[in-house]
Design an enzyme around this catalytic site. Sequence first.
Site, PDB file in Angstrom:
ATOM      1  CB  THR A   1      26.239 100.763 -81.442  1.00  0.00           C
ATOM      2  OG1 THR A   1      26.345 100.295 -82.722  1.00  0.00           O
ATOM      3  CG2 THR A   1      26.336 102.146 -81.108  1.00  0.00           C
TER       4      THR A   1
ATOM      5  CB  ALA B   1      29.403  93.120 -63.444  1.00  0.00           C
ATOM      6  CB  THR B   2      26.438  89.174 -65.999  1.00  0.00           C
ATOM      7  OG1 THR B   2      25.670  89.339 -64.749  1.00  0.00           O
ATOM      8  CG2 THR B   2      26.058  87.933 -66.667  1.00  0.00           C
TER       9      THR B   2
ATOM     10  CD  GLN C   1      27.206  94.260 -54.943  1.00  0.00           C
ATOM     11  OE1 GLN C   1      27.226  95.522 -54.431  1.00  0.00           O
ATOM     12  NE2 GLN C   1      26.013  93.760 -55.842  1.00  0.00           N
TER      13      GLN C   1
ATOM     14  CG  ASN D   1      26.296  88.987 -54.817  1.00  0.00           C
ATOM     15  OD1 ASN D   1      27.314  88.145 -54.506  1.00  0.00           O
ATOM     16  ND2 ASN D   1      25.123  88.618 -55.008  1.00  0.00           N
TER      17      ASN D   1
ATOM     18  CB  SER E   1      28.154  96.751 -62.752  1.00  0.00           C
ATOM     19  OG  SER E   1      26.806  97.021 -62.746  1.00  0.00           O
TER      20      SER E   1
ATOM     21  CG  HIS F   1      22.918  98.134 -61.944  1.00  0.00           C
ATOM     22  ND1 HIS F   1      21.957  97.747 -61.283  1.00  0.00           N
ATOM     23  CD2 HIS F   1      23.704  97.453 -62.621  1.00  0.00           C
ATOM     24  CE1 HIS F   1      22.406  96.565 -61.162  1.00  0.00           C
ATOM     25  NE2 HIS F   1      23.249  96.170 -62.069  1.00  0.00           N
TER      26      HIS F   1
ATOM     27  CB  CYS G   1      12.141  81.032 -54.640  1.00  0.00           C
ATOM     28  SG  CYS G   1      10.807  80.072 -54.580  1.00  0.00           S
TER      29      CYS G   1
END
Length: 451
Positions: A289, A121-122, A229, A201, A249, A251, A375
């Site tokens: 590919t 997706a990125t 998502q 997300n 996406s 995964h 962080c």
Amino acid sequence: MALSRRLLPLFLRRGAPAARALSTAAAPAPAFASEEEDDSITAKGVRISGRPLYMDMQATTPVDPRVLDAMLPFYLSRYGNPHSRTHLYGWESDAAVEAARAKVASLVGGDPREIFFTSGATECNNIAVKGVMRFYRDRRRHVITTQTEHKCVLDSCRYLQQEGFEVTYLPVGSDGLIDLAQLEDAIRPDTGLVSVMAVNNEIGVVQPLEEIGRICKEKGVPFHTDAAQALGKIPIDVNRMGIGLMSLSGHKIYGPKGVGALYLRRRPRIRVEPQMSGGGQERGIRSGTVPTPLVVGFGAACEIAAQEMDYDHRRVSALQQRLLDGIRAQVDEVVINGSMEHRYPGNLNLSFAYVEGESLLMGLKEVAVSSGSACTSASLEPSYVLRALGVEEDMAHTSIRFGIGRFTTEEEVDRAIELTVHQVKKLRDMSPLYEMAKAGIDLKSIEWSQH
């Protein structure tokens, strides 16, 4: 017998019982366990009694065994390059890729010719946001998005700003939803794209895609949505929702990592400038590919999602309610971040007053969850998504995201409740602020002195 089941003896021969080796549950270590029987795990200096129970489904999902069954032949025997046009190995891989393309398209109500496989997706978001604006750069110089988009969309927009494009970042309400009137007012004659995430997300809020699509269609502006998502979790129909471009996406829907797909509308045709140079695969939109096993797995995951979406949604909804009720029954001052009405139930983002989120995470070693705090190199900053909702900084720092999915069990939810409640109470017992609040002291009225 399925190939993935044939591999099970390999796991068994390596010493660990299959159920224990593959479980997501954090089982307490037996009392008086011998050193040989100790199956504790140490990672990054933290020792826990077993693998943590997994409740971080927005980060990634486990691969469905049925997806693995579909993929394995294309690693072991049907390993041809799908772009090899002169022999059987290439032909069968090409046929498998096209079958997967049809399955992805079917899940979103599109045409297989509108599906372009990518690495995830990125990459899709980069192609959609940068690609559209660069293609129409002579006439379109303005982009509209929201303050709560995924970082790759926000960074793509900032990159465009450096190239001289203008970007409007729409605010959201306290429920995480955009104001449709604000969106309509923000569209200009030179607006080239509206990009709004389908399901957030971090907080799970579902934006009104159909209404956004209607506004964009009336204004003649392409509508892009990051649906990583949302795919397989809520119904998507690109035609009914007026979606022009969509990022997907593998995964996030129990498929493999490293594969995604860009939906790109054919009629009316939307053009993009490719972001990668190469051999012109995927009709020139995305050179490189095509990874046949990953694409086959993605297609299988979409096919399973189409069959089981309603069942999964009901089951996940029940588990979410069980988790929320279980925590609220034993802990007070728990706040849900984002709309409960317009929300995917597998995402539950909670803030616990008078508890620091990072300390809570450190205490929840047996539960794999995420914090809303990000962080940075110098300090702990609260989530930009929660800040956009107007969540006060002290509450934003206490945010924990629980992710529930297809393979989450009631026993795991109950264990997560037990561990979370225990840790929240433990931290509050050490918090003078909680003690003061329980005594009726208005903490906001106190003038704190610095030393």
